[in-house]
Design an enzyme around this catalytic site. Structure first.
Site, PDB file in Angstrom:
ATOM      1  N   HIS A  73      32.628 -17.776  15.165  1.00  0.00           N
ATOM      2  CA  HIS A  73      33.924 -18.173  14.611  1.00  0.00           C
ATOM      3  C   HIS A  73      34.377 -19.464  15.264  1.00  0.00           C
ATOM      4  O   HIS A  73      34.117 -19.673  16.446  1.00  0.00           O
ATOM      5  CB  HIS A  73      34.977 -17.080  14.838  1.00  0.00           C
ATOM      6  CG  HIS A  73      36.141 -17.222  13.933  1.00  0.00           C
ATOM      7  ND1 HIS A  73      37.225 -18.015  14.239  1.00  0.00           N
ATOM      8  CD2 HIS A  73      36.371 -16.704  12.714  1.00  0.00           C
ATOM      9  CE1 HIS A  73      38.075 -17.960  13.234  1.00  0.00           C
ATOM     10  NE2 HIS A  73      37.592 -17.187  12.293  1.00  0.00           N
ATOM     11  N   ASP A 103      33.866 -10.285   8.923  1.00  0.00           N
ATOM     12  CA  ASP A 103      32.956 -10.009   7.810  1.00  0.00           C
ATOM     13  C   ASP A 103      31.786  -9.113   8.192  1.00  0.00           C
ATOM     14  O   ASP A 103      30.991  -8.729   7.343  1.00  0.00           O
ATOM     15  CB  ASP A 103      32.408 -11.331   7.239  1.00  0.00           C
ATOM     16  CG  ASP A 103      33.511 -12.154   6.607  1.00  0.00           C
ATOM     17  OD1 ASP A 103      34.319 -11.561   5.873  1.00  0.00           O
ATOM     18  OD2 ASP A 103      33.580 -13.363   6.857  1.00  0.00           O
TER      19      ASP A 103
HETATM   20  N1  CMC Z   1      24.057 -17.475  14.029  1.00  0.00           N
HETATM   21  C1  CMC Z   1      23.325 -18.280  14.849  1.00  0.00           C
HETATM   22  N2  CMC Z   1      23.823 -19.365  15.466  1.00  0.00           N
HETATM   23  C2  CMC Z   1      25.119 -19.655  15.245  1.00  0.00           C
HETATM   24  C3  CMC Z   1      25.937 -18.867  14.422  1.00  0.00           C
HETATM   25  C4  CMC Z   1      25.363 -17.731  13.799  1.00  0.00           C
HETATM   26  N3  CMC Z   1      26.088 -16.955  13.009  1.00  0.00           N
HETATM   27  N4  CMC Z   1      27.179 -19.405  14.384  1.00  0.00           N
HETATM   28  C5  CMC Z   1      27.132 -20.493  15.164  1.00  0.00           C
HETATM   29  N5  CMC Z   1      25.899 -20.647  15.685  1.00  0.00           N
HETATM   30  C6  CMC Z   1      25.469 -21.700  16.627  1.00  0.00           C
HETATM   31  C7  CMC Z   1      25.250 -23.015  15.892  1.00  0.00           C
HETATM   32  O1  CMC Z   1      23.906 -23.167  15.501  1.00  0.00           O
HETATM   33  C8  CMC Z   1      25.658 -24.019  16.945  1.00  0.00           C
HETATM   34  O2  CMC Z   1      24.573 -24.183  17.829  1.00  0.00           O
HETATM   35  P1  CMC Z   1      24.336 -25.632  18.549  1.00  0.00           P
HETATM   36  O3  CMC Z   1      25.539 -25.900  19.355  1.00  0.00           O
HETATM   37  O4  CMC Z   1      23.087 -25.408  19.343  1.00  0.00           O
HETATM   38  O5  CMC Z   1      24.150 -26.615  17.429  1.00  0.00           O
HETATM   39  C9  CMC Z   1      26.782 -23.328  17.716  1.00  0.00           C
HETATM   40  O6  CMC Z   1      26.552 -21.925  17.528  1.00  0.00           O
HETATM   41  C10 CMC Z   1      28.167 -23.697  17.203  1.00  0.00           C
HETATM   42  O7  CMC Z   1      28.188 -23.479  15.791  1.00  0.00           O
HETATM   43  P2  CMC Z   1      29.016 -24.376  14.774  1.00  0.00           P
HETATM   44  O8  CMC Z   1      28.443 -24.202  13.419  1.00  0.00           O
HETATM   45  O9  CMC Z   1      29.112 -25.771  15.318  1.00  0.00           O
HETATM   46  O10 CMC Z   1      30.435 -23.695  14.916  1.00  0.00           O
HETATM   47  P3  CMC Z   1      31.606 -23.773  13.862  1.00  0.00           P
HETATM   48  O11 CMC Z   1      32.846 -23.455  14.593  1.00  0.00           O
HETATM   49  O12 CMC Z   1      31.550 -25.063  13.116  1.00  0.00           O
HETATM   50  O13 CMC Z   1      31.233 -22.617  12.803  1.00  0.00           O
HETATM   51  C11 CMC Z   1      31.123 -20.565  11.668  1.00  0.00           C
HETATM   52  C12 CMC Z   1      31.848 -21.389  12.739  1.00  0.00           C
HETATM   53  C13 CMC Z   1      31.913 -19.291  11.404  1.00  0.00           C
HETATM   54  C14 CMC Z   1      31.060 -21.379  10.349  1.00  0.00           C
HETATM   55  C15 CMC Z   1      29.689 -20.219  12.155  1.00  0.00           C
HETATM   56  O14 CMC Z   1      29.766 -19.444  13.327  1.00  0.00           O
HETATM   57  C16 CMC Z   1      28.844 -19.526  11.094  1.00  0.00           C
HETATM   58  O15 CMC Z   1      28.242 -20.200  10.260  1.00  0.00           O
HETATM   59  N6  CMC Z   1      28.805 -18.147  11.093  1.00  0.00           N
HETATM   60  C17 CMC Z   1      28.112 -17.403  10.074  1.00  0.00           C
HETATM   61  C18 CMC Z   1      28.960 -17.306   8.816  1.00  0.00           C
HETATM   62  C19 CMC Z   1      30.137 -16.372   8.995  1.00  0.00           C
HETATM   63  O16 CMC Z   1      30.007 -15.246   9.457  1.00  0.00           O
HETATM   64  N7  CMC Z   1      31.325 -16.833   8.545  1.00  0.00           N
HETATM   65  C20 CMC Z   1      32.554 -16.038   8.564  1.00  0.00           C
HETATM   66  C21 CMC Z   1      33.559 -16.569   9.533  1.00  0.00           C
HETATM   67  S1  CMC Z   1      34.947 -15.457   9.815  1.00  0.00           S
HETATM   68  C22 CMC Z   1      35.712 -15.210   8.276  1.00  0.00           C
HETATM   69  C23 CMC Z   1      36.079 -16.440   7.529  1.00  0.00           C
HETATM   70  O17 CMC Z   1      36.335 -17.493   8.078  1.00  0.00           O
HETATM   71  O18 CMC Z   1      36.157 -16.346   6.307  1.00  0.00           O
END
Ligand code: CMC
Length: 431
Positions: free
Chosen positions: A308, A366
């Site tokens: 998140h 989720d």
């Molecule tokens: N699985 C594996 N690695 C992950 C994941 C994951 N679910 N989420 C983040 N990472 C890693 C990502 O690869 C990155 O690594 P690095 O720093 O080495 O490049 C690091 O963690 C930071 O990730 P980010 O994408 O820069 O973080 P963000 O704040 O931009 O993204 C997120 C947040 C929710 C989009 C992301 O965690 C994600 O894609 N999660 C899976 C989808 C998900 O479950 N979404 C629902 C979110 S909660 C409900 C809602 O918002 O609707």
């Protein structure tokens, strides 16, 4: 918003610029850069808004390090256990918990708006039967602006109020119609003697051919899911609603924009993607393979329902939903649900893995919601529409707050331009 005595100094080409600092009631201080371009001639650069507050708000507060979510100051776990969805809607919309009389009046107003314009039934029939219910939802909610001309004027507080109640009241009806349409069953009209969650289940699962009794355990679980998704401060879809409405667009168009944004798998579409992932994993012995894929930089796979932008400790909504999943499945007599077993084992494995610990990745809202929704009988394609109908009150509350704010101006981000500078057009024969 109180400006503090503190300020930040930016030194640029030998010149100092004093930037005022605002102190919130909770959370980190905010540096005010509104006059920065006029004074210093520079923009700030923050793709994804990781460090930028786009507005001030009094509705919802998240402390990502503590794993805390407050609506108007009230913790989400207290609201989930002691309150119910329509009371939380009132709280989000009007700022305080209602008295018994205020709640009764609000519930009556919402209940009296649950039917949709009869002509909308024809509008639905223009969609292909196999359309994803989110596709139908985006279209039909946008089309509400073609049916409710008396609540489009955003400068009129009364019309804004009517639009707010209409959206909260009609979203369950529209989501249920999108579902019924996709499975080829007749639309079911709302029933005013049922509460909000029970009425939604009735519209989704009853058929004219026989009596349908809403299971009170399921309607309570449904209500809790709606409550947990009601608002989440300036997330992507809420920011989309705010940006769309900053131009003065009508409320139905703005909420349709929010629904479109919610659909993506990084946001509300994650509940469908998560359940599909759990099914693909299938058995506990395959978990290490998927954990390895999630950690592999060369593999785009991510653990859906994990991570998140704001929560770096725990998502309090996931904690409540995990408990709810246990309760609901036990009450339905499916407590040996293989998906729940895979989910729990996957969670444990990830929480003990250095990659997930280091990156502070925890289950989000989720992760468990899909298991409950599937046990209730919903297909995965309905998970995100259910998220959309519960989030509508959050979008509407933020929209109302924004429009009433005298500082409201059109949202217009700047850019870091990296393209070609001016060059002369070349005739096609010379290219
Ligand atoms: N699985 C594996 N690695 C992950 C994941 C994951 N679910 N989420 C983040 N990472 C890693 C990502 O690869 C990155 O690594 P690095 O720093 O080495 O490049 C690091 O963690 C930071 O990730 P980010 O994408 O820069 O973080 P963000 O704040 O931009 O993204 C997120 C947040 C929710 C989009 C992301 O965690 C994600 O894609 N999660 C899976 C989808 C998900 O479950 N979404 C629902 C979110 S909660 C409900 C809602 O918002 O609707």
């Amino acid at each position: 918003m109180t400006e503090t005595q503190k300020s930040a100094t930016l030194t640029l080409n030998g010149e100092n610029y004093e930037l005022p600092i605002f102190s919130p009631t909770a959370g980190p201080d905010v540096v005010d850069i509104r006059k920065l371009y006029a004074q210093a001639g520079v923009f700030t650069y923050d793709p994804g808004f990781t460090s930028t507050a786009s507005c001030d708000s009094t509705i919802t507060y998240i402390d990502g390090d503590k794993g805390e979510l407050l609506h108007r100051g009230y913790p989400i776990d207290q609201l989930a256990s002691k309150s119910h969805y329509l009371e939380v809607c009132y709280l989000l919309l009007y700022g305080e918990l209602p008295t018994a009389a205020q709640l009764e009046d609000f519930e009556t107003r919402v209940t009296r708006h649950t039917m949709v314009h009869e002509q909308m039934h024809n509008f639905f029939r223009g969609f292909r039967r196999d359309a994803h219910p989110m596709a139908t939802l985006v279209g039909v909610v946008g089309a509400m602006s073609a049916f409710y001309h008396d609540s489009l004027d955003v400068t009129d507080p009364w019309q804004r109020e009517v639009a707010a109640v209409r959206l909260i009241a009609k979203l369950p009806t529209i989501a249920a119609m999108a579902y019924k349409y996709s499975i080829g069953q007749p639309f079911v009209y709302p029933r005013n003697d049922l509460d909000y969650a029970a009425n939604f289940l009735h519209m989704c699962f009853s058929v004219p051919a026989e009596e349908y009794h809403v299971n009170p355990i399921l309607s309570r679980a449904m209500d809790r899911i709606l409550t947990l998704h009601a608002d989440h401060e300036q997330n992507a879809s809420t920011s989309t609603v705010r940006l769309a409405s900053s131009s003065g667009a009508n409320p139905f168009a703005c909420i349709a924009a929010g629904i479109a944004c919610l659909w993506g798998p990084a946001h509300g579409g994650a509940n469908q993607a998560c359940l599909e992932m759990l099914k693909e994993i299938g058995t506990v012995d395959r978990i290490p393979e998927y954990i390895a894929r999630a950690k592999d930089k060369n593999d785009p796979f991510r653990l859906m329902g994990f991570g998140h932008r704001v929560y770096k400790n725990t998502d309090p909504r996931a904690t409540v939903l995990k408990q709810s999943a246990d309760e609901v499945l036990e009450l339905l007599g499916v407590d040996d649900n293989p998906l729940l077993q895979v989910a729990k084992e996957l969670e444990q494995t990830a929480l003990n893995d250095p990659y997930f610990i280091e990156k502070k990745l925890f289950p989000n809202v989720d992760f468990y919601s899909g298991i409950i929704l599937e046990a209730m009988g919903f297909p995965t394609s309905m998970f995100t529409p259910i998220f959309a109908l519960s989030r509508t009150v959050g979008w509407i509350s933020q929209w109302k707050e924004m429009i009433a704010d005298p500082q409201n101006k059109i949202g217009r981000p700047r850019q870091l331009y990296l393209g070609e500078t001016m060059r002369d057009y070349i005739d096609i024969e010379q290219r």
